[in-house]
Design a protein around this motif. Structure first.
Motif, mmCIF file in Angstrom:
data_model
loop_
_atom_site.group_PDB
_atom_site.id
_atom_site.type_symbol
_atom_site.label_atom_id
_atom_site.label_comp_id
_atom_site.label_asym_id
_atom_site.label_seq_id
_atom_site.Cartn_x
_atom_site.Cartn_y
_atom_site.Cartn_z
ATOM 1 N N ALA A 19 0.833 -1.208 0.000
ATOM 2 C CA ALA A 19 0.000 0.000 0.000
ATOM 3 C C ALA A 19 0.870 1.261 0.000
ATOM 4 O O ALA A 19 0.572 2.225 -0.708
ATOM 5 C CB ALA A 19 -0.922 -0.004 1.215
ATOM 6 N N ALA A 20 1.950 1.255 0.779
ATOM 7 C CA ALA A 20 2.841 2.414 0.821
ATOM 8 C C ALA A 20 3.505 2.627 -0.534
ATOM 9 O O ALA A 20 3.652 3.769 -0.986
ATOM 10 C CB ALA A 20 3.900 2.221 1.908
ATOM 11 N N LEU A 23 0.955 4.224 -2.869
ATOM 12 C CA LEU A 23 0.696 5.612 -2.509
ATOM 13 C C LEU A 23 1.873 6.526 -2.860
ATOM 14 O O LEU A 23 1.699 7.550 -3.510
ATOM 15 C CB LEU A 23 0.380 5.726 -1.022
ATOM 16 N N ALA A 26 2.587 6.765 -6.636
ATOM 17 C CA ALA A 26 1.525 7.446 -7.370
ATOM 18 C C ALA A 26 1.781 8.951 -7.368
ATOM 19 O O ALA A 26 1.342 9.670 -8.261
ATOM 20 C CB ALA A 26 0.167 7.143 -6.755
ATOM 21 N N LEU A 27 2.516 9.415 -6.358
ATOM 22 C CA LEU A 27 2.799 10.841 -6.220
ATOM 23 C C LEU A 27 4.213 11.236 -6.644
ATOM 24 O O LEU A 27 4.457 12.405 -6.927
ATOM 25 C CB LEU A 27 2.578 11.260 -4.758
#
Length: 81
Positions: A19-20, A23, A26-27
Motif C-alpha cells: 500500500a505504501a 501511494l 503514485a505521487l
C-alpha cells in the motif's frame, strides 16, 4: 520463533509495504529523484524495488515490535515453556 509468529509479522508488513509503494509512487516519479543535488543513477524498476523493500523492512520492524509488546509476562519470564 514459531512459523505462526513469523507470518504474523511478515504478512501484514507485506500488505502495508504494498500500500505504501502504491501511494508513494503514485505521487513521486522515480525518474525525478535526486540525492545530494544529483540524479539517482538507478532505473525506475530498481527504485520501485528498493522502495518496496525499504517500506517492507520498516513495516516488519513495526509488526515485530507489536508482537513483542503483546506477549504476556509469563511468556517473557519463562521462555523455555
Amino acid at each position: 520463533m514459531k512459523t505462526r509468529n513469523w507470518m504474523s509479522i511478515l504478512w501484514p508488513a507485506f500488505l502495508l509495504a504494498s500500500a505504501a509503494e502504491l501511494l508513494v509512487f503514485a505521487l513521486v516519479d522515480p525518474g525525478d529523484l535526486h540525492w545530494r543535488g544529483e540524479a539517482v543513477g538507478l532505473s525506475r524498476q530498481a527504485v520501485y524495488a528498493a522502495g518496496f523493500f525499504a517500506f517492507w523492512l520498516l513495516a516488519i520492524g513495526s509488526s515485530a515490535l507489536t508482537l513483542l509488546l503483546t506477549r504476556p509476562a509469563s511468556e517473557i519470564n519463562n521462555p523455555e515453556d
